[in-house]
Design a protein around this motif. Structure first.
Motif, PDB file in Angstrom:
ATOM      1  N   GLU A 150     -48.984  30.810  83.993  1.00 46.02           N
ATOM      2  CA  GLU A 150     -48.259  31.497  82.923  1.00 46.02           C
ATOM      3  C   GLU A 150     -48.218  33.006  83.166  1.00 46.02           C
ATOM      4  OE1 GLU A 150     -50.537  29.993  79.711  1.00 46.02           O
ATOM      5  OE2 GLU A 150     -49.613  27.998  79.809  1.00 46.02           O
ATOM      6  N   ILE A 151     -49.337  33.567  83.631  1.00 48.75           N
ATOM      7  CA  ILE A 151     -49.366  34.991  83.972  1.00 48.75           C
ATOM      8  C   ILE A 151     -48.387  35.279  85.103  1.00 48.75           C
ATOM      9  CG2 ILE A 151     -50.789  36.784  85.068  1.00 48.75           C
ATOM     10  CD1 ILE A 151     -53.140  35.752  83.402  1.00 48.75           C
ATOM     11  N   THR A 152     -48.319  34.361  86.072  1.00 46.10           N
ATOM     12  CA  THR A 152     -47.404  34.533  87.199  1.00 46.10           C
ATOM     13  C   THR A 152     -45.950  34.554  86.737  1.00 46.10           C
ATOM     14  OG1 THR A 152     -48.948  33.439  88.707  1.00 46.10           O
ATOM     15  CG2 THR A 152     -46.654  33.581  89.417  1.00 46.10           C
ATOM     16  N   LEU A 153     -45.611  33.711  85.784  1.00 48.48           N
ATOM     17  CA  LEU A 153     -44.236  33.692  85.274  1.00 48.48           C
ATOM     18  C   LEU A 153     -43.886  35.009  84.582  1.00 48.48           C
ATOM     19  CD1 LEU A 153     -43.968  30.050  83.852  1.00 48.48           C
ATOM     20  CD2 LEU A 153     -43.189  30.916  86.068  1.00 48.48           C
ATOM     21  N   VAL A 154     -44.839  35.544  83.814  1.00 46.72           N
ATOM     22  CA  VAL A 154     -44.613  36.849  83.173  1.00 46.72           C
ATOM     23  C   VAL A 154     -44.502  37.934  84.239  1.00 46.72           C
ATOM     24  CG1 VAL A 154     -45.566  38.583  81.608  1.00 46.72           C
ATOM     25  CG2 VAL A 154     -45.820  36.149  81.073  1.00 46.72           C
ATOM     26  N   ARG A 155     -45.397  37.863  85.215  1.00 44.80           N
ATOM     27  CA  ARG A 155     -45.382  38.843  86.305  1.00 44.80           C
ATOM     28  C   ARG A 155     -44.048  38.815  87.045  1.00 44.80           C
ATOM     29  NH1 ARG A 155     -48.673  38.379  92.026  1.00 44.80           N
ATOM     30  NH2 ARG A 155     -47.942  40.369  92.884  1.00 44.80           N
ATOM     31  N   LYS A 156     -43.519  37.624  87.277  1.00 46.91           N
ATOM     32  CA  LYS A 156     -42.246  37.504  87.994  1.00 46.91           C
ATOM     33  C   LYS A 156     -41.132  38.233  87.251  1.00 46.91           C
ATOM     34  CE  LYS A 156     -39.796  33.716  87.825  1.00 46.91           C
ATOM     35  NZ  LYS A 156     -39.276  32.340  88.024  1.00 46.91           N
ATOM     36  N   VAL A 157     -41.088  38.068  85.943  1.00 44.14           N
ATOM     37  CA  VAL A 157     -40.055  38.737  85.142  1.00 44.14           C
ATOM     38  C   VAL A 157     -40.208  40.251  85.236  1.00 44.14           C
ATOM     39  CG1 VAL A 157     -39.180  39.113  82.808  1.00 44.14           C
ATOM     40  CG2 VAL A 157     -39.785  36.805  83.549  1.00 44.14           C
ATOM     41  N   VAL A 158     -41.445  40.730  85.038  1.00 45.90           N
ATOM     42  CA  VAL A 158     -41.699  42.177  85.050  1.00 45.90           C
ATOM     43  C   VAL A 158     -41.366  42.784  86.410  1.00 45.90           C
ATOM     44  CG1 VAL A 158     -43.500  43.949  84.903  1.00 45.90           C
ATOM     45  CG2 VAL A 158     -43.457  42.074  83.250  1.00 45.90           C
ATOM     46  N   GLU A 159     -41.854  42.160  87.474  1.00 46.49           N
ATOM     47  CA  GLU A 159     -41.686  42.762  88.804  1.00 46.49           C
ATOM     48  C   GLU A 159     -40.267  42.646  89.349  1.00 46.49           C
ATOM     49  OE1 GLU A 159     -44.518  42.899  91.955  1.00 46.49           O
ATOM     50  OE2 GLU A 159     -45.996  41.831  90.747  1.00 46.49           O
ATOM     51  N   THR A 160     -39.568  41.573  89.022  1.00 43.41           N
ATOM     52  CA  THR A 160     -38.189  41.479  89.525  1.00 43.41           C
ATOM     53  C   THR A 160     -37.290  42.507  88.841  1.00 43.41           C
ATOM     54  OG1 THR A 160     -37.781  39.651  87.968  1.00 43.41           O
ATOM     55  CG2 THR A 160     -38.282  39.069  90.259  1.00 43.41           C
ATOM     56  N   ILE A 161     -37.498  42.719  87.542  1.00 40.85           N
ATOM     57  CA  ILE A 161     -36.735  43.766  86.848  1.00 40.85           C
ATOM     58  C   ILE A 161     -37.083  45.132  87.434  1.00 40.85           C
ATOM     59  CG2 ILE A 161     -36.365  44.944  84.647  1.00 40.85           C
ATOM     60  CD1 ILE A 161     -36.897  42.260  83.264  1.00 40.85           C
ATOM     61  N   ALA A 162     -38.383  45.358  87.658  1.00 39.48           N
ATOM     62  CA  ALA A 162     -38.821  46.631  88.242  1.00 39.48           C
ATOM     63  C   ALA A 162     -38.224  46.825  89.632  1.00 39.48           C
ATOM     64  CB  ALA A 162     -40.347  46.675  88.313  1.00 39.48           C
ATOM     65  N   ALA A 163     -38.212  45.770  90.434  1.00 37.18           N
ATOM     66  CA  ALA A 163     -37.679  45.862  91.797  1.00 37.18           C
ATOM     67  C   ALA A 163     -36.202  46.226  91.785  1.00 37.18           C
ATOM     68  CB  ALA A 163     -37.886  44.540  92.529  1.00 37.18           C
ATOM     69  N   CYS A 164     -35.471  45.668  90.824  1.00 34.23           N
ATOM     70  CA  CYS A 164     -34.037  45.964  90.702  1.00 34.23           C
ATOM     71  C   CYS A 164     -33.809  47.457  90.480  1.00 34.23           C
ATOM     72  CB  CYS A 164     -33.453  45.154  89.549  1.00 34.23           C
ATOM     73  SG  CYS A 164     -31.688  45.437  89.273  1.00 34.23           S
ATOM     74  N   HIS A 165     -34.598  48.049  89.592  1.00 32.14           N
ATOM     75  CA  HIS A 165     -34.438  49.476  89.290  1.00 32.14           C
ATOM     76  C   HIS A 165     -34.987  50.352  90.418  1.00 32.14           C
ATOM     77  CE1 HIS A 165     -32.920  49.058  85.197  1.00 32.14           C
ATOM     78  NE2 HIS A 165     -33.794  48.074  85.023  1.00 32.14           N
ATOM     79  N   THR A 166     -36.153  49.983  90.938  1.00 29.26           N
ATOM     80  CA  THR A 166     -36.775  50.794  91.986  1.00 29.26           C
ATOM     81  C   THR A 166     -35.906  50.841  93.236  1.00 29.26           C
ATOM     82  OG1 THR A 166     -39.006  50.368  91.171  1.00 29.26           O
ATOM     83  CG2 THR A 166     -38.808  51.021  93.472  1.00 29.26           C
ATOM     84  N   ALA A 167     -35.245  49.736  93.558  1.00 31.17           N
ATOM     85  CA  ALA A 167     -34.386  49.702  94.750  1.00 31.17           C
ATOM     86  C   ALA A 167     -33.267  50.735  94.661  1.00 31.17           C
ATOM     87  CB  ALA A 167     -33.799  48.303  94.925  1.00 31.17           C
ATOM     88  N   ARG A 168     -32.873  51.084  93.454  1.00 31.30           N
ATOM     89  CA  ARG A 168     -31.812  52.086  93.280  1.00 31.30           C
ATOM     90  C   ARG A 168     -32.333  53.503  93.502  1.00 31.30           C
ATOM     91  NH1 ARG A 168     -30.547  48.729  88.497  1.00 31.30           N
ATOM     92  NH2 ARG A 168     -28.666  47.525  88.927  1.00 31.30           N
ATOM     93  N   TYR A 169     -33.592  53.737  93.091  1.00 30.99           N
ATOM     94  CA  TYR A 169     -34.123  55.101  93.097  1.00 30.99           C
ATOM     95  C   TYR A 169     -35.022  55.423  94.283  1.00 30.99           C
ATOM     96  CZ  TYR A 169     -32.957  54.435  88.120  1.00 30.99           C
ATOM     97  OH  TYR A 169     -32.323  54.148  86.940  1.00 30.99           O
ATOM     98  N   ILE A 170     -35.513  54.417  94.981  1.00 36.66           N
ATOM     99  CA  ILE A 170     -36.573  54.629  95.969  1.00 36.66           C
ATOM    100  C   ILE A 170     -36.129  55.556  97.095  1.00 36.66           C
ATOM    101  CG2 ILE A 170     -36.031  52.667  97.488  1.00 36.66           C
ATOM    102  CD1 ILE A 170     -39.145  52.105  97.416  1.00 36.66           C
ATOM    103  N   THR A 171     -37.081  56.355  97.575  1.00 36.64           N
ATOM    104  CA  THR A 171     -36.808  57.305  98.652  1.00 36.64           C
ATOM    105  C   THR A 171     -37.412  56.787  99.958  1.00 36.64           C
ATOM    106  OG1 THR A 171     -38.871  58.527  98.309  1.00 36.64           O
ATOM    107  CG2 THR A 171     -36.952  59.194  96.982  1.00 36.64           C
ATOM    108  N   PRO A 172     -36.971  57.319 101.091  1.00 42.79           N
ATOM    109  CA  PRO A 172     -37.581  56.929 102.372  1.00 42.79           C
ATOM    110  C   PRO A 172     -39.085  57.194 102.394  1.00 42.79           C
ATOM    111  CG  PRO A 172     -35.511  58.060 102.757  1.00 42.79           C
ATOM    112  CD  PRO A 172     -35.801  58.199 101.292  1.00 42.79           C
ATOM    113  N   GLU A 173     -39.501  58.291 101.760  1.00 40.63           N
ATOM    114  CA  GLU A 173     -40.926  58.628 101.725  1.00 40.63           C
ATOM    115  C   GLU A 173     -41.716  57.581 100.937  1.00 40.63           C
ATOM    116  OE1 GLU A 173     -38.549  61.966 102.818  1.00 40.63           O
ATOM    117  OE2 GLU A 173     -38.462  60.752 100.979  1.00 40.63           O
ATOM    118  N   GLN A 174     -41.134  57.087  99.863  1.00 38.73           N
ATOM    119  CA  GLN A 174     -41.811  56.056  99.080  1.00 38.73           C
ATOM    120  C   GLN A 174     -41.888  54.738  99.852  1.00 38.73           C
ATOM    121  OE1 GLN A 174     -39.330  56.428  95.568  1.00 38.73           O
ATOM    122  NE2 GLN A 174     -40.984  57.407  94.410  1.00 38.73           N
ATOM    123  N   CYS A 175     -40.846  54.436 100.606  1.00 28.75           N
ATOM    124  CA  CYS A 175     -40.891  53.244 101.466  1.00 28.75           C
ATOM    125  C   CYS A 175     -41.998  53.383 102.506  1.00 28.75           C
ATOM    126  CB  CYS A 175     -39.545  53.029 102.153  1.00 28.75           C
ATOM    127  SG  CYS A 175     -38.231  52.455 101.050  1.00 28.75           S
TER     128      CYS A 175
END
Length: 247
Positions: free
Chosen positions: A97-122
């Protein structure tokens, strides 16, 4: 008038210092207890007594009480009565159940971070993977789990979504604890755990939100194969049936 003002300022400074010292002590106690729980040194069901912990750590009970409250918010301990606090159990059902919640949180975060991320952060993400490889070579799963969660925390933090950070923070400690507990049965080679993060970095470098979301979801759900999900569902059905019978 001036002397009174100086005296008031002096008292304020002392009070601030006392609050800072106490907060620092509570954080140190919380960190030490959290680390022991994640490592499995404090087993599920272990009773945590404020007076005993205070004596062992050379502090008063107040910082210990505050530390236990923080761990309760993280889901690592539970208070069963006024003075009895225990390390919580960790079950396959709860972790799914924690994993399912984590999946929702992290996939949404990944969607936004992919737009803003810099080469230095990578580059920073790659450094964390390198640290995972280093601790994998000495077979230190607790340290690997720490770097693993630091990797995922960066993705959530860089999403610029405060609500995701607030939801993620207590989840990560439960995930760390679970990883340390199950790794002997799941991961034969800890270096593989580190390498599993590379597809996420590749998607981030391309600044591709859809690919980043998919890479994160695949990574998170990798552990949950069909057999383990079936075990979870069967346990859930048995619990539901028992509840209905008792009702």
């Amino acid at each position: 008038m001036s002397s009174q003002t100086n005296s008031a300022e002096s008292r304020t400074t002392v009070l601030k210092r006392k609050r800072l010292v106490r907060a620092s002590l509570a954080q140190q106690v919380a960190d030490a207890l959290r680390d022991a729980i994640i490592r499995g040194e404090l087993k599920a069901g272990t009773r945590l007594v404020e007076m005993e912990i205070a004596a062992q750590m050379g502090t008063s009970q107040a910082p210990v009480r505050e530390a236990l409250q923080r761990l309760e918010q993280d889901g690592l301990v539970a208070r069963r009565s006024r003075s009895a606090t225990y390390v919580t159990e960790i079950s396959m059902e709860e972790m799914y159940e924690i994993t399912l919640v984590r999946k929702v949180v992290e996939t949404i975060a990944a969607c936004h971070t992919a737009r803003y991320i810099t080469p230095e952060q990578c580059d920073e993400l790659e450094e964390l993977v390198q640290h995972m490889h280093e601790v994998a070579s000495v077979e230190s799963m607790p340290m690997l789990a720490r770097y693993d969660m630091a990797f995922h925390s960066r993705i959530v933090e860089w999403s610029r979504k405060d609500i995701l950070v607030r939801v993620w923070t207590p989840l990560k400690y439960q995930v760390m604890r679970f990883l340390v507990a199950i790794h002997p049965d799941v991961f034969s080679n800890l270096a593989e755990v580190a390498e599993l993060h590379m597809p996420i970095i590749e998607a981030m470098r391309k600044k591709d939100p859809a690919a980043a979301m998919q890479a994160v979801e695949d990574h998170i759900m990798l552990f949950w194969n069909e057999e383990r999900i079936t075990t979870y569902l069967n346990s859930h059905r048995e619990l539901t049936a028992l509840t209905r019978t008792e009702g």
